[in-house]
Scaffold this motif. Sequence first.
Motif, short mmCIF file in Angstrom:
data_model
loop_
_atom_site.label_atom_id
_atom_site.label_comp_id
_atom_site.label_asym_id
_atom_site.label_seq_id
_atom_site.Cartn_x
_atom_site.Cartn_y
_atom_site.Cartn_z
N ALA A 69 0.84 -1.21 0.00
CA ALA A 69 0.00 0.00 0.00
C ALA A 69 0.87 1.26 0.00
O ALA A 69 0.56 2.24 -0.69
N ARG A 70 1.96 1.23 0.74
CA ARG A 70 2.87 2.38 0.76
C ARG A 70 3.50 2.61 -0.62
O ARG A 70 3.61 3.75 -1.08
N TYR A 71 3.92 1.54 -1.26
CA TYR A 71 4.46 1.68 -2.62
C TYR A 71 3.40 2.20 -3.58
O TYR A 71 3.68 3.07 -4.41
N ALA A 72 2.20 1.70 -3.49
CA ALA A 72 1.12 2.15 -4.37
C ALA A 72 0.88 3.65 -4.18
O ALA A 72 0.72 4.39 -5.16
N THR A 73 0.86 4.10 -2.96
CA THR A 73 0.66 5.52 -2.67
C THR A 73 1.81 6.35 -3.22
O THR A 73 1.61 7.39 -3.85
N LEU A 74 3.01 5.87 -3.01
CA LEU A 74 4.20 6.58 -3.49
C LEU A 74 4.17 6.74 -5.01
O LEU A 74 4.34 7.83 -5.55
N PHE A 75 3.91 5.63 -5.71
CA PHE A 75 3.97 5.67 -7.17
C PHE A 75 2.75 6.34 -7.78
O PHE A 75 2.82 6.82 -8.91
N ALA A 76 1.66 6.42 -7.05
CA ALA A 76 0.47 7.13 -7.56
C ALA A 76 0.74 8.63 -7.66
O ALA A 76 0.07 9.33 -8.41
N THR A 77 1.74 9.13 -6.93
CA THR A 77 2.05 10.56 -6.95
C THR A 77 3.05 10.92 -8.06
O THR A 77 3.29 12.09 -8.29
N PHE A 78 3.60 9.92 -8.73
CA PHE A 78 4.56 10.18 -9.81
C PHE A 78 3.81 10.72 -11.03
O PHE A 78 2.76 10.20 -11.38
N PRO A 79 4.37 11.75 -11.66
CA PRO A 79 3.72 12.23 -12.90
C PRO A 79 3.85 11.17 -13.98
O PRO A 79 4.83 10.45 -14.04
#
Length: 80
Positions: A69-79
């Motif tokens: 979930a932390r990785y998903a959140t992190l990568f969801a913020t990448f342009p």
Amino acid sequence: MRSLVRRPCPRPLETDPDHTSEVEVLFVAETPGRTRLELEHRHIDRHGPGWQAVSQGVGEDAGWPLYLARYATLFATFPG
């Protein structure tokens, strides 16, 4: 397309490979804007007596679900 990256743990908790589990992470491109992550944590039984607690722990909320979930959140913020 599948990508496989193997990296040793920089500070392994266990130095005997016969007593370690393995984690394989695959990144599978599904579309130009979507990648699926496949994770397999295997050979947990190599941890020896009490390995069932390790298996249960990584499957609970504070284990793999939390880190994925932390990785998903992190990568969801990448342009992108």
